[in-house]
Write a protein that holds these residues in place. Structure first.
Motif, mmCIF file in Angstrom:
data_model
loop_
_atom_site.group_PDB
_atom_site.id
_atom_site.type_symbol
_atom_site.label_atom_id
_atom_site.label_comp_id
_atom_site.label_asym_id
_atom_site.label_seq_id
_atom_site.Cartn_x
_atom_site.Cartn_y
_atom_site.Cartn_z
ATOM 1 N N HIS A 297 53.669 51.485 38.439
ATOM 2 C CA HIS A 297 54.027 50.534 37.381
ATOM 3 C C HIS A 297 52.914 49.508 37.176
ATOM 4 O O HIS A 297 52.583 49.162 36.040
ATOM 5 C CB HIS A 297 55.338 49.823 37.729
ATOM 6 C CG HIS A 297 56.505 50.741 37.819
ATOM 7 N ND1 HIS A 297 57.656 50.450 38.535
ATOM 8 C CD2 HIS A 297 56.715 51.975 37.281
ATOM 9 C CE1 HIS A 297 58.508 51.440 38.433
ATOM 10 N NE2 HIS A 297 57.959 52.381 37.673
ATOM 11 N N LEU A 298 52.335 49.031 38.265
ATOM 12 C CA LEU A 298 51.217 48.102 38.150
ATOM 13 C C LEU A 298 49.981 48.813 37.594
ATOM 14 O O LEU A 298 49.254 48.264 36.766
ATOM 15 C CB LEU A 298 50.909 47.473 39.509
ATOM 16 C CG LEU A 298 49.800 46.408 39.526
ATOM 17 C CD1 LEU A 298 50.130 45.259 38.580
ATOM 18 C CD2 LEU A 298 49.583 45.887 40.946
ATOM 19 N N ASP A 299 49.774 50.064 38.034
ATOM 20 C CA ASP A 299 48.636 50.841 37.529
ATOM 21 C C ASP A 299 48.730 51.027 36.013
ATOM 22 O O ASP A 299 47.723 50.934 35.297
ATOM 23 C CB ASP A 299 48.586 52.209 38.211
ATOM 24 C CG ASP A 299 48.282 52.112 39.701
ATOM 25 O OD1 ASP A 299 47.729 51.084 40.127
ATOM 26 O OD2 ASP A 299 48.625 53.070 40.436
ATOM 27 N N GLU A 300 49.944 51.288 35.516
ATOM 28 C CA GLU A 300 50.118 51.490 34.072
ATOM 29 C C GLU A 300 49.868 50.199 33.302
ATOM 30 O O GLU A 300 49.300 50.220 32.205
ATOM 31 C CB GLU A 300 51.532 52.005 33.780
ATOM 32 C CG GLU A 300 51.741 53.465 34.137
ATOM 33 C CD GLU A 300 53.101 53.972 33.696
ATOM 34 O OE1 GLU A 300 54.058 53.164 33.684
ATOM 35 O OE2 GLU A 300 53.203 55.157 33.350
ATOM 36 N N ALA A 301 50.289 49.071 33.863
ATOM 37 C CA ALA A 301 50.059 47.787 33.188
ATOM 38 C C ALA A 301 48.565 47.497 33.089
ATOM 39 O O ALA A 301 48.073 47.038 32.049
ATOM 40 C CB ALA A 301 50.779 46.667 33.935
ATOM 41 N N ILE A 302 47.839 47.777 34.171
ATOM 42 C CA ILE A 302 46.386 47.559 34.157
ATOM 43 C C ILE A 302 45.723 48.509 33.162
ATOM 44 O O ILE A 302 44.816 48.123 32.417
ATOM 45 C CB ILE A 302 45.815 47.732 35.565
ATOM 46 C CG1 ILE A 302 46.348 46.619 36.487
ATOM 47 C CG2 ILE A 302 44.296 47.717 35.543
ATOM 48 C CD1 ILE A 302 46.027 46.820 37.952
ATOM 49 N N ALA A 303 46.180 49.763 33.139
ATOM 50 C CA ALA A 303 45.632 50.725 32.180
ATOM 51 C C ALA A 303 45.903 50.302 30.743
ATOM 52 O O ALA A 303 45.092 50.550 29.842
ATOM 53 C CB ALA A 303 46.212 52.114 32.441
ATOM 54 N N ALA A 304 47.047 49.629 30.525
ATOM 55 C CA ALA A 304 47.391 49.187 29.173
ATOM 56 C C ALA A 304 46.410 48.145 28.660
ATOM 57 O O ALA A 304 46.188 48.030 27.445
ATOM 58 C CB ALA A 304 48.810 48.624 29.158
ATOM 59 N N LEU A 305 45.809 47.382 29.571
ATOM 60 C CA LEU A 305 44.794 46.415 29.165
ATOM 61 C C LEU A 305 43.577 47.102 28.563
ATOM 62 O O LEU A 305 42.936 46.567 27.654
ATOM 63 C CB LEU A 305 44.348 45.581 30.370
ATOM 64 C CG LEU A 305 45.198 44.384 30.782
ATOM 65 C CD1 LEU A 305 44.651 43.784 32.071
ATOM 66 C CD2 LEU A 305 45.241 43.332 29.687
ATOM 67 N N GLU A 306 43.271 48.277 29.074
ATOM 68 C CA GLU A 306 42.081 49.000 28.634
ATOM 69 C C GLU A 306 42.344 49.872 27.407
ATOM 70 O O GLU A 306 41.407 50.273 26.717
ATOM 71 C CB GLU A 306 41.561 49.868 29.784
ATOM 72 C CG GLU A 306 41.207 49.061 31.035
ATOM 73 C CD GLU A 306 40.878 49.944 32.219
ATOM 74 O OE1 GLU A 306 40.962 51.188 32.074
ATOM 75 O OE2 GLU A 306 40.549 49.400 33.288
#
Length: 342
Positions: A297-306
C-alpha cells in the motif's frame, strides 16, 4: 519523495502523509493493526522520505497517538517530522467526554502531548464541528495554545465551507493569524468540496490534507471481490468497515470505478495507483493521507507520485463523476449510530 509547502506557512511536508488510524487496538475497530505493525510502517515511511504523520486522540482511544509518539522518539529527531493530531470526538461516556469546549480542548491537548511524547503539536485539528459550543470559545482555546507554543498550526477537519469560512475569517481578523489547515474527504467518487471548500482554501492560503483517496477501498478493485487475492488485513477491513459501506456504492460511484478500471488497464497500472495519482494532480492538494495495512500500500502511494496523468486522462476520469449529496461524517451521525468507526 516530493514535498510541498503547507499553505502560506513556511513548513514543508511530504506529499504522502502516513495515516495512523490503522494502528492501535482491534477492540476499537476489528481491522486495526497492533503496535508492532504501526512501528513497522512508521519506520518504512521515514525510510521512504515521509515526514508527515496524521493521527487523532479518538483513534483507538489514544493508542494510535501512543504508538506514533513512541516510534518517532526512537527513530527520528522530533524537529524532522510534522505531527498532526485532532480533538473533538468523544473519548468517554462522561458529559464532557467530547466536543470543542475550552475545558475539553485544554484537557485533551495535554493528554495528546503526553502520548505523543512531545512538548508541541505541529498541526492541531478540530476533528469535526461541535454544534453545542460557540465558535468564539473554541477559537479562543485554539489560539491560546498557539500563543503558548503547544500548537504551531491550527486547522479543522470535516467542516463545511460556511463553517470553515467562519474559522478562517474570525482567525484572521479577530486574532491576527491565519487558519492554517483543512483536512477533507476527497477522491474520484467524492468531489463536492471542489465547489466551495477548495476555492476557500486557495483564497485563504490554507494547506489541504486529503483523506480517503481510495474511497475507503472502493476504488482499489473493479468490484468483483476476489477474497483469495486479498490479504487477511484487507479482507478484514472489507468485512468490518461499516463506514465504507454507508458512504460509497451508489450509481455514480459505480460509474467512476468502471472508468478508473478501464483506464488503469490501458495504462498497465493498478487502480489504486491511478486513483491516488489523480488526487495528487489536483492543484489545491498539499498532502494525501495513506492508510497502510501492507507494504504494497505504501509502495503504491509512492508510485502514484511518479505516475503523471495526461490532460486527456484527467478529463476522462472527471467526466464519469456526477454531483451528489454531501456525505454525513459529522458528530451527530457518530453519536446516533453508536458506532466507534471514525
Amino acid at each position: 519523495m516530493e514535498y510541498a509547502t503547507l499553505g502560506r506557512s513556511g513548513v514543508k511536508v511530504s506529499k504522502i502523509c502516513l495515516g495512523m488510524m490503522s494502528y492501535g487496538s482491534p477492540d476499537w475497530q476489528k481491522w486495526v493493526l497492533p503496535k508492532a505493525s504501526g512501528e513497522h510502517f512508521v519506520r518504512r515511511a521515514l525510510d521512504s522520505g515521509v515526514n508527515f504523520f496524521d493521527t487523532a486522540d479518538f483513534y483507538s482511544y489514544g493508542e494510535s497517538e501512543q504508538i506514533l509518539g513512541d516510534t518517532i522518539s526512537n527513530l527520528a529527531s522530533r524537529h524532522e517530522v510534522v505531527i498532526c493530531t485532532k480533538v473533538g470526538l468523544p473519548m468517554g461516556s462522561g458529559v464532557n467526554g467530547g466536543g470543542l469546549s475550552r475545558k475539553a480542548i485544554r484537557s485533551r491537548v495535554e493528554d495528546s502531548l503526553r502520548r505523543l511524547r512531545t512538548d508541541y503539536i505541529d498541526i492541531y485539528l478540530l476533528h469535526e464541528p461541535d454544534p453545542l459550543t460557540p465558535l468564539e470559545e473554541t477559537l479562543d482555546a485554539m489560539h491560546d495554545l498557539v500563543r503558548e507554543g503547544k500548537v504551531l498550526y491550527a486547522g479543522a477537519s470535516n467542516y463545511p465551507a460556511w463553517a470553515m469560512a467562519k474559522l478562517a475569517y474570525a482567525s484572521r481578523y479577530g486574532y491576527g493569524r491565519r487558519w492554517s489547515v483543512a483536512q477533507i474527504q476527497y477522491n474520484l467518487c467524492y468531489r463536492e468540496d471542489e465547489r466551495d471548500v477548495l476555492p476557500l482554501c486557495d483564497s485563504e492560503g490554507m494547506g489541504v490534507m486529503v483523506y480517503s483517496p481510495l474511497a475507503r477501498g472502493w476504488l482499489a478493485s473493479p468490484g468483483t471481490t476476489n477474497a483469495s487475492a486479498m490479504s487477511a488485513e484487507e479482507l478484514k477491513r472489507l468485512e468490518t468497515d461499516l463506514k465504507a459501506r454507508s458512504l460509497y456504492g451508489n450509481d455514480s460511484d459505480i460509474a467512476v470505478r468502471a472508468c478508473l478500471a478501464k483506464l488503469a488497464e490501458r495504462r498497465g497500472v493498478s487502480m489504486s495507483c491511478l486513483a491516488m495519482s489523480w488526487v495528487m494532480s489536483r492543484p489545491s492538494v498539499t498532502s494525501m493521507l495513506c492508510g497502510v495495512l501492507q507494504d504494497k500500500h505504501l509502495d503504491e502511494a509512492i508510485a502514484a507520485l511518479e505516475l503523471k496523468l495526461t490532460a486527456d486522462e484527467i478529463l476522462e476520469l472527471n467526466a464519469a463523476y456526477r454531483p451528489q449529496a454531501l456525505k454525513d461524517t459529522g458528530l451527530g451521525a457518530v453519536l446516533q449510530s453508536g458506532t466507534k468507526s471514525e
